[in-house]
Design an enzyme around this catalytic site. Sequence first.
Site: not given
Ligand code: IVH
Length: 677
Positions: A124, A420, A435, A42, A230, A323, A180, A298
């Site tokens: 995150d 001790c 101590c 590379y 990603y 969460k 992200e 979703k």
């Molecule tokens: S969907 C309509 N998918 O989480 C919102 N968000 O409040 C579309 N995040 O800061 C977001 N992984 O960047 C979605 N697989 C994922 C996610 C993701 C992380 C973050 C996103 C945002 C917050 C959503």
Amino acid sequence: MKASVPSHDEAARRVDELREALERANHEYYVLDQPTLSDAAYDRFFHELRAIEEAYPDLATEDSPTRRVGAEPSSAFHKVQHLAPMLSLGNAFDELELRQWEERNARIAEEVREAGYVVELKIDGLAVSLLYENGRLVRGATRGNGQIGEDITPNLRTIKAIPLRLRGDDIPPVLEIRGEVFMSVRGFEEMNERRVRDSLPTFANPRNAAAGSVRVLDPRITAQRPLRFYGFQIQEPGRGAPPAPTQAAVLKRLREWGVPVNPQHERVADLDGAVRRIREIEKIRPDLDYEIDGLVVKVDRLALWQELGVVGGREPRYAIAYKFAPDIATTRLESIEINVGRTGALNPYALLEPVEIAGVIVKLATLHNFEDIARKDLRVGDMVLVKRAGDVIPQVIGPVTDQRTGSEKRFRVPSKCPFCRTPVERPEDEVAIYCPNTSCPARIFWGLVHFVSQAAMDIRGLGERTAQQLLDTGLVRDFADLYHLTAEQLLELEGFGAVSAANLVRSIEESRARPLSRLLYGLGIRHVGQHAAKLLAREFRTMDDQMAAGLERLSGVHGVGETTAQAVCAFFVEPRNRELIRNLRAAGLRMDEPIERADRQPLAGLTFVITGTLPTLNRKEATDLIERHGGRVSGSVSRNTDYLVAGEDAGSKLVKARELGVAVLTEPELVEKVESE
Ligand code: IVH
């Protein structure tokens, strides 16, 4: 090698080949997770490409992999309007709230119950939007307030996981990809270790590190940070219909286009499937190499997204963030135990009835100090709340008082060392109890463990068990005894064989060469951590000078406080300690500090002059920083000066630099220079 300079046509062909090979390598690595090109190959391709681009500047395009090293810094971020707002997500904290979400949705569109869901990890990091025109990355932006973000294109270009060109041929002419940017836990830890070595401030967690790495004005800094990406969403402005029939299909398309997609996503048939998947992820969460703060569920069928609509213009109904509950559990406090550390401090800790918290069985928790136990009114036998955050040691938050039966026992602060039996002492201005007996077996044991530890003398193969054996058998009474151990003696100890004994003797032997700073740290002088040890060793350079330094000189060392100076003074006055140093010297230890060179020498060949008061570094620290990274510091500005580092109240040198056209840097710019290149 004149003969090998290619013609323009040849060069153009080769440039295409090399770019293709390099981008393929990135794709294999980041998207397919199956690299086939070696790092060395590379690098070779990369350098060849750069050489050709230098010879033929017209071939150097914006989307060349060579641009990933980072363009020139800019002075500010420009604001950009997102093509469609970047929305946020509603939250669910348990299964019930998740089911309520589906109920609400079903009242709007009954089909959601059968439309399937995609469960994704919620990494995150920080959300970014990538704009592609005709398959080429033309702009990248932060989320900002959802409507308006910041243009960070040059920075995002340096992230190898982000394709500069999309692959395939069914790519819409204008396309926004959202996802992200994040840092792996390993990448984060390695970066922080490097920063400690370079005396730079460390980042608190991978999220902050990722955000801090992307939002810098100099993309060359972003280029050096272990960032990943990603993707999870496609926006096609102006197109009425969704970009694919389902979210699962969106993720598949992204991957085909060469955008990395988290492989942990899963399509499930219904909400029961989503709950099952959530439980699975909760279990594997501790093994992931990145931090997630939840999952995103979703609705799979995209046609329903429009129908479901958006709550308050902010949160779309089609997705919800599940969460994780804060990592708290309730369990019984079985007993309060005490450790005595090498400084003599008595550290209480909790023995708990084993309990699972976020996939890990917890049996021990820290109790900080005795005052804390009293303040929380913790009693042995109490049911207590225990919190475990990330990799940190679990903590006892407090008792669940309404579950008390009356049989709980109040804890009595010990008046004697549990090891001790020496009466303990409590310095007036500290919460800790000590101590005072320097010969306390617990203190000696932890002192030895500390002396041989990686950050101190780094003697491999000498773990806690061996340390205990050496002390128990009397083979080692002080640190200097280590250096007289023979393989024969070690062979007498349980668990040692010829190979391990020889290895340990060799690592002890090698540790003689450790610099003064490591030795100072290893001696376990109170208040002298790694940082203070470095400052002292850099100042005094030799053990003799160090020992001769009085209180005044010690507290004059920048960064060394009064308390530390006093502790160092007291240590070297003590006859026992002076004898220890004599013995260590006789054992052949190196007792000085080399002028260290950093691994990287970004300032090599450059001459600096420093003037005025810098905001955080004093003159010596700034000089050290420059010299360690290969630069030279001179006293006066001349034509040979490359940079003037100027702080407040800079006077004639600044005037002279301006006259001669010498570049002027502020302290943050100097630090950026050291970090970059
Ligand atoms: S969907 C309509 N998918 O989480 C919102 N968000 O409040 C579309 N995040 O800061 C977001 N992984 O960047 C979605 N697989 C994922 C996610 C993701 C992380 C973050 C996103 C945002 C917050 C959503």
